[in-house]
Scaffold this motif. Structure first.
Motif, PDB file in Angstrom:
ATOM      1  N   GLY A  34       7.594  -1.029  -6.492  1.00 36.40           N
ATOM      2  CA  GLY A  34       7.383  -2.912  -6.611  1.00 36.40           C
ATOM      3  C   GLY A  34       6.256  -2.803  -7.313  1.00 36.40           C
ATOM      4  O   GLY A  34       5.389  -2.176  -7.519  1.00 36.40           O
ATOM      5  N   TYR A  35       6.337  -3.652  -8.327  1.00 32.71           N
ATOM      6  CA  TYR A  35       4.759  -4.114  -8.941  1.00 32.71           C
ATOM      7  C   TYR A  35       4.450  -5.176  -8.580  1.00 32.71           C
ATOM      8  O   TYR A  35       4.663  -6.409  -7.858  1.00 32.71           O
ATOM      9  N   GLY A  36       2.414  -5.278  -7.696  1.00 38.63           N
ATOM     10  CA  GLY A  36       2.162  -5.489  -7.224  1.00 38.63           C
ATOM     11  C   GLY A  36       0.790  -6.406  -6.569  1.00 38.63           C
ATOM     12  O   GLY A  36      -0.228  -5.045  -7.213  1.00 38.63           O
ATOM     13  N   LEU A  37      -0.355  -6.284  -5.881  1.00 43.88           N
ATOM     14  CA  LEU A  37      -1.508  -6.434  -5.295  1.00 43.88           C
ATOM     15  C   LEU A  37      -1.567  -5.430  -4.954  1.00 43.88           C
ATOM     16  O   LEU A  37      -0.983  -5.061  -3.172  1.00 43.88           O
ATOM     17  N   TYR A  87       2.467   0.412   2.790  1.00 38.94           N
ATOM     18  CA  TYR A  87       1.233   0.498   3.618  1.00 38.94           C
ATOM     19  C   TYR A  87       1.370   1.829   4.749  1.00 38.94           C
ATOM     20  O   TYR A  87       1.691   2.384   5.147  1.00 38.94           O
ATOM     21  N   VAL A  88      -0.059   1.592   5.364  1.00 42.28           N
ATOM     22  CA  VAL A  88       0.206   2.065   5.810  1.00 42.28           C
ATOM     23  C   VAL A  88      -0.063   2.200   7.079  1.00 42.28           C
ATOM     24  O   VAL A  88      -0.380   1.179   7.701  1.00 42.28           O
ATOM     25  N   SER A  89       0.400   2.806   8.078  1.00 44.03           N
ATOM     26  CA  SER A  89       0.993   2.239   9.345  1.00 44.03           C
ATOM     27  C   SER A  89       1.426   3.953  10.498  1.00 44.03           C
ATOM     28  O   SER A  89       2.149   4.770  10.556  1.00 44.03           O
ATOM     29  N   GLY A  90       0.015   3.649  11.066  1.00 45.98           N
ATOM     30  CA  GLY A  90      -0.161   4.777  12.985  1.00 45.98           C
ATOM     31  C   GLY A  90      -0.007   5.901  11.911  1.00 45.98           C
ATOM     32  O   GLY A  90      -0.007   7.586  12.190  1.00 45.98           O
ATOM     33  N   ASN A 148       0.242  -2.372  -1.126  1.00 40.20           N
ATOM     34  CA  ASN A 148       0.146  -2.677  -1.934  1.00 40.20           C
ATOM     35  C   ASN A 148       1.960  -3.292  -1.695  1.00 40.20           C
ATOM     36  O   ASN A 148       2.451  -3.237  -0.923  1.00 40.20           O
ATOM     37  N   GLU A 149       1.472  -4.256  -2.442  1.00 43.43           N
ATOM     38  CA  GLU A 149       2.694  -6.221  -1.816  1.00 43.43           C
ATOM     39  C   GLU A 149       2.780  -6.464  -3.188  1.00 43.43           C
ATOM     40  O   GLU A 149       2.274  -6.537  -3.685  1.00 43.43           O
TER      41      GLU A 149
END
Length: 609
Positions: free
Chosen positions: A198-201, A75-78, A215-216
């Motif tokens: 990883g494969y996810g949403l 994810y994007v953080s800061g 992506n998670e």
């Protein structure tokens, strides 16, 4: 998104892709600093065709339930790409006819794309969410960000997101109080950057198929019981008498943009109830002084100790069902690995709550003119990174106990003091250091220390202080002029000032109470800012009466040739010694100031304070 990593690098503070993974996107997200032009590798025409420009921002009607999140995420953080564990919450509305609506379905996307909902439906024990729904629309790009199943993967040091255009729905299995995202997996443990793969949403920009930044996988939602809203004190009894103290302490704080530390400033109110032993302290932690809330304690009138129970709230977010609590704790630094580029150690900030301490204690002196935070300690002047180690009042997020800030003093030093707002002659400041940029297009810095007492030892209110800078080019002291055409962030065109108010600074930090930018240099080949000396004078103005300190020079009595010899050099450090040869934190009395430059040379001068 409140936490995750904070990395203290050997020479600076850094936040973001700690594994050195680049984020590839054609778009600059609303709040980040990343602009890239390389396309991600995917073929998603079918997904793109399904993308809807409709973004649901209003909460749909139905039964609202809140769930805690767990799992893995990129994810994007800061403004930087990061990998770590999921946290926070998701809201789900259960509507009629088996429809459901999920709020900010990807962890953290609400921080960057704003509040949005996606629609799904219940099918037996499964909760299904059709993919291709829009979670964000950009007027700037005339494009939306849509949901997709896919794989985040690393090639070299670049992160890509490959959309699985065969997937049409995200499927969650409902099992009692938990809801689990199905069909996801993490990268094999042998991967070079397993935390990022990883494969996810996830999500992507529908106009060019570039990665949307989230992506998670392994997502598990656990239903939360409704939380009772705690008390946040915003009003105090009319029977209270308020004393105003000037804050004098230090802080360490965390945010999406990294870790910071420094000296506090401003005022803190303490209200004493005249009909009881109750005491209220407003904004007890400087980092949250904008909240204007109070915490309640009791005063022992024999000892002068104010005891404040921990666990009180400084704010509360109804929608998210969490807030910021006041506790006692400490920060510490630990080493883990080395930086791949520099080979220097990676330092991380750790925090801990002292659950044995149930009360924070403030000690009033005999006339209540100062108070001390008992048991706190730390030294922001210690060698990095150990300057980040301290004990004191700490604030945490109530839902996951993660760190937000800590306030402390050097052991035994007052945390706050009452100022006598009467005309007074300020004590002399100290002229500490000259940093030369070596380039007239850049800026140099003149460092100094403002006094906090008058000549009789009474405390001053810094808000009534101002200062002037003087230069000496062999013709005696001359006032330095700060003009609007140079100091464009702080002054208006045509402004020309020679006296700087204590409060005259903003995000451009051209003016500070401990240094001032000087858009000139003494480097060889340029017209020097000064040839003999540079100095500072402080003023204290109350009720229209202005009193001044002496002009304190940086190089008093020092041979001009020494100044010329060191002009343009970069200062590595400055140390102070008394006449007995003992090192001191600050100059006091007759002091020897030893300046060491980055080329290994030193200079020593006498300083009288």
């Amino acid at each position: 998104m409140k936490k995750l990593f904070v990395l203290l690098v050997a020479t600076a503070v850094a936040v973001g892709a700690s594994a050195g993974v680049s984020f590839k996107s054609n778009h600059s997200l609303k709040h980040n600093k990343i602009i890239n032009t390389e396309m991600t590798k995917l073929n998603a025409k079918e997904m793109k065709a399904k993308a809807s420009l409709r973004v649901i921002t209003d909460q749909p009607e139905g039964e609202l339930k809140t769930y805690n999140r767990a799992g893995n995420a990129v994810y994007v953080s800061g403004g930087y790409l990061t990998a770590g564990e999921q946290s926070g919450r998701m809201n789900i509305v259960y509507a009629e006819d088996g429809k459901v609506y999920l709020n900010n379905i990807l962890m953290g996307c609400g921080d960057y794309f704003g509040n949005s909902w996606v629609e799904g439906y219940i099918d037996g024990n499964e909760l299904r969410v059709p993919l291709g729904q829009s979670i964000y629309w950009s007027d700037d790009y005339q494009a939306d960000v849509v949901l997709a199943m896919g794989t985040s993967r690393v090639e070299g040091t670049t992160l890509y997101f490959d959309v699985d255009d065969r997937a049409t729905e995200a499927v969650y299995v409902i099992d009692g109080e938990t809801i689990s995202l199905q069909g996801t997996y993490a990268a094999p443990s042998g991967s070079e950057y397993p935390d990022y793969e990883g494969y996810g949403l996830g999500c992507y920009w529908a106009d060019d198929n570039s990665f949307g930044g989230f992506n998670e996988w392994n997502t598990v939602l656990t239903e939360r019981e409704p939380v009772v809203t705690p008390e946040v004190i915003t009003e105090i009894p009319a029977t209270c008498e308020i004393e105003t103290y000037y804050r004098s302490s230090y802080y360490i704080a965390s945010s999406l943009f990294g870790i910071g530390q420094g000296s506090t400033d401003g005022k803190i109110n303490v209200a004493f109830d005249q009909e009881s032993n109750d005491v209220y302290v407003q904004n007890p932690v400087w980092y949250y002084d904008y909240n204007n809330v109070w915490v309640k304690g009791t005063l022992d009138r024999e000892t002068g100790i104010i005891s404040i129970p921990t666990g009180q709230y400084l704010n509360w977010y109804d929608e998210d069902e969490y807030g910021i609590q006041l506790v006692w704790g400490y920060t510490y630094v630990y080493e883990d690995g080395v930086d791949e580029e520099t080979g220097e150690p990676n330092y991380y900030l750790g925090t801990a709550i002292d659950e044995r301490t149930t009360e924070i204690q403030l000690q009033l002196n005999e006339d209540a003119s100062t108070f001390t935070l008992l048991g706190s300690q730390g030294d922001i002047n210690a060698e990095f990174p150990f300057s980040f180690e301290a004990t004191g009042m700490m604030t945490i997020w109530s839902d996951d106990q993660s760190f937000t800030s800590l306030e402390f003093t050097a052991e035994g030093e007052p945390m706050g003091y009452i100022v006598n707002l009467v005309p007074a002659v300020p004590a002399d400041p100290t002229a500490d250091e000259w940093y030369d940029c070596g380039d007239e297009s850049g800026f140099s810095k003149f460092y100094f220390t403002m006094p906090n007492q008058d000549v009789d030892g009474n405390m001053l209110d810094p808000e009534y202080l101002s200062y002037s800078v003087y230069v000496d080019n062999g013709n005696g002291p001359e006032l330095f002029h700060f003009t609007g055409d140079v100091y464009t962030y702080d002054l208006q065109p045509g402004d020309d000032i020679t006296e700087v108010d204590y409060a005259l600074y903003n995000s451009a930090v051209d003016f500070r109470n401990y240094f001032v930018y000087m858009y000139r240099t003494n480097a060889e080949g340029y017209e020097p800012l000064f040839t003999e000396n540079i100095g500072i004078q402080v003023f204290y103005t109350v009720n229209g009466e202005k009193n001044a300190s002496s002009i304190v020079w940086l190089y008093p009595g020092e041979d001009t040739k020494v100044n010329e010899m060191n002009a343009g050099k970069t200062v590595a450090n400055v140390r102070y010694f008394n006449i007995a040869g003992q090192e001191m934190a600050q100059p006091e009395g007759m002091t020897i100031k030893v300046t060491t430059y980055t080329d290994g040379t030193t200079s020593a001068v006498k300083v009288v304070k």
